[in-house]
Design a protein around this motif. Structure first.
Motif, PDB file in Angstrom:
ATOM      1  N   THR A 168      -5.012   3.175  -0.226  1.00 52.16           N
ATOM      2  CA  THR A 168      -5.569   1.839  -0.426  1.00 52.16           C
ATOM      3  C   THR A 168      -4.872   0.831   0.477  1.00 52.16           C
ATOM      4  OG1 THR A 168      -6.019   2.354  -2.745  1.00 52.16           O
ATOM      5  CG2 THR A 168      -6.023   0.027  -2.122  1.00 52.16           C
ATOM      6  N   VAL A 169      -5.682   0.059   1.200  1.00 53.33           N
ATOM      7  CA  VAL A 169      -5.152  -1.034   2.014  1.00 53.33           C
ATOM      8  C   VAL A 169      -5.428  -2.331   1.265  1.00 53.33           C
ATOM      9  CG1 VAL A 169      -5.289  -2.267   4.203  1.00 53.33           C
ATOM     10  CG2 VAL A 169      -5.528   0.225   4.155  1.00 53.33           C
ATOM     11  N   SER A 185      -0.030  -7.211   4.957  1.00 52.57           N
ATOM     12  CA  SER A 185      -0.957  -6.099   4.743  1.00 52.57           C
ATOM     13  C   SER A 185      -0.170  -4.936   4.170  1.00 52.57           C
ATOM     14  CB  SER A 185      -1.619  -5.684   6.065  1.00 52.57           C
ATOM     15  OG  SER A 185      -2.434  -6.716   6.565  1.00 52.57           O
ATOM     16  N   GLU A 186      -0.714  -4.327   3.138  1.00 52.81           N
ATOM     17  CA  GLU A 186      -0.026  -3.234   2.449  1.00 52.81           C
ATOM     18  C   GLU A 186      -0.920  -2.005   2.441  1.00 52.81           C
ATOM     19  OE1 GLU A 186       2.259  -6.174  -0.753  1.00 52.81           O
ATOM     20  OE2 GLU A 186       0.428  -5.096  -1.322  1.00 52.81           O
ATOM     21  N   ILE A 187      -0.311  -0.860   2.552  1.00 52.37           N
ATOM     22  CA  ILE A 187      -1.045   0.396   2.462  1.00 52.37           C
ATOM     23  C   ILE A 187      -0.333   1.269   1.427  1.00 52.37           C
ATOM     24  CG2 ILE A 187       0.184   1.394   4.452  1.00 52.37           C
ATOM     25  CD1 ILE A 187      -2.485   2.970   5.005  1.00 52.37           C
ATOM     26  N   MET A 229      -0.542   2.815  10.574  1.00 51.15           N
ATOM     27  CA  MET A 229      -1.318   3.412   9.480  1.00 51.15           C
ATOM     28  C   MET A 229      -2.458   2.505   9.020  1.00 51.15           C
ATOM     29  SD  MET A 229       1.620   5.177   7.122  1.00 51.15           S
ATOM     30  CE  MET A 229       2.497   6.640   7.658  1.00 51.15           C
ATOM     31  N   ILE A 230      -2.197   1.209   8.966  1.00 49.64           N
ATOM     32  CA  ILE A 230      -3.251   0.266   8.564  1.00 49.64           C
ATOM     33  C   ILE A 230      -4.354   0.239   9.603  1.00 49.64           C
ATOM     34  CG2 ILE A 230      -3.731  -2.189   8.168  1.00 49.64           C
ATOM     35  CD1 ILE A 230      -0.908  -2.362   6.898  1.00 49.64           C
ATOM     36  N   ALA A 231      -3.971   0.292  10.898  1.00 47.50           N
ATOM     37  CA  ALA A 231      -4.972   0.329  11.964  1.00 47.50           C
ATOM     38  C   ALA A 231      -5.826   1.580  11.835  1.00 47.50           C
ATOM     39  CB  ALA A 231      -4.281   0.270  13.336  1.00 47.50           C
ATOM     40  N   ILE A 232      -5.205   2.729  11.496  1.00 44.22           N
ATOM     41  CA  ILE A 232      -5.956   3.973  11.305  1.00 44.22           C
ATOM     42  C   ILE A 232      -6.893   3.848  10.093  1.00 44.22           C
ATOM     43  CG2 ILE A 232      -5.751   6.414  10.693  1.00 44.22           C
ATOM     44  CD1 ILE A 232      -3.115   6.443  12.287  1.00 44.22           C
TER      45      ILE A 232
END
Length: 249
Positions: A168-169, A185-187, A229-232
């Motif tokens: 979850t982002v 931003s959190e993942i 990771m957020i970009a992915i």
């Protein structure tokens, strides 16, 4: 002498004739009275027979109505008995339900204390979901309220279970160094752990669970990893192999 006899005989003859006439008149009067009496008796007998027939008809009708009323009363009594039995059965079921609700209330009161402690340890995305259940924010005022309340808890924990199965982002606001509020931003990798990074990428680090909520730590290496990771996750970069922020036994 002979003349006297003749006169006496005439007197006797006249007296006998008068007596006979009187007797005949009395007899006729008696006969007329007897006929009148017999006619009256006959008329009264005829009237009585007619009245008796009417009475017998009335008795027959009354007997039929009495039988119908008895049948209806029996049906009413049966209905009342059946209604009484059903009422008693409903009363027993209601009491059993009250007992079950009381037992549920005792169990749920203890369980909800534990559940609220679990919610306090959830990450912010799940805590926001908890706020979407206003029923769970209010205090319980009666035992029957637990029926709907228990269902809401079940729904909430299903969402938590789904969250634990996914990546979850989440865009959040956090106080970073200096006490300023930053957009971050959190993942999250389920409920195991996660990364975070500030909007400008200057800060970042790990997200780790604890009993009183998730902790945010600063780590430049983790910040770079979080950004990647957020970009992915947003499909801005192709998928690559990266190390997970936690290990699973």
């Amino acid at each position: 002498m002979p003349r006297s006899l003749i006169i006496g005989g005439f007197i006797l003859s006249a007296a006998g004739s008068a007596w006979a006439q009187n007797t005949q008149s009395s007899t006729h009067a008696a006969l007329r009275e007897w006929v009148r009496t017999e006619k009256s008796i006959s008329d009264e007998a005829a009237d009585w027979q007619a009245e008796q027939a009417v009475l017998e008809d009335m008795i027959t009708v009354l007997e039929m109505e009495s039988a119908q009323m008895a049948e209806q009363m029996a049906a009413v009594e049966a209905t009342i008995a059946d209604s009484t039995a059903k009422t008693e059965a409903l009363a027993r079921r209601e009491q059993a339900l009250r007992n079950d609700l009381k037992e549920l209330s005792q169990v749920m009161t203890t369980w909800e204390t534990q559940a609220q402690a679990m919610v306090a340890s959830w990450p912010d995305p799940l805590k926001i979901q908890f706020k979407n259940y206003p029923t769970l924010q209010r205090k319980v005022t009666n035992d029957s309220a637990w029926l709907g309340r228990a269902q809401r808890w079940i729904e909430l924990f299903r969402e938590a279970d789904q969250f634990n199965r996914e990546v979850t982002v989440f865009v959040n606001t956090a106080e970073l160094d200096g006490g300023e509020s930053w957009q971050v931003s959190e993942i999250y990798y389920g409920l195991a752990g996660g990364f975070w990074t500030s909007a400008d990428g200057s800060q970042g680090g790990l997200l780790t669970p604890s009993a009183d909520g998730w902790k945010r730590t600063h780590d430049s290496v983790s910040a770079d990893m979080a950004e990647e990771m957020i970009a992915i996750a947003y499909s801005r970069r192709p998928s690559v192999h990266v190390e997970a922020p936690v290990t699973v036994d």
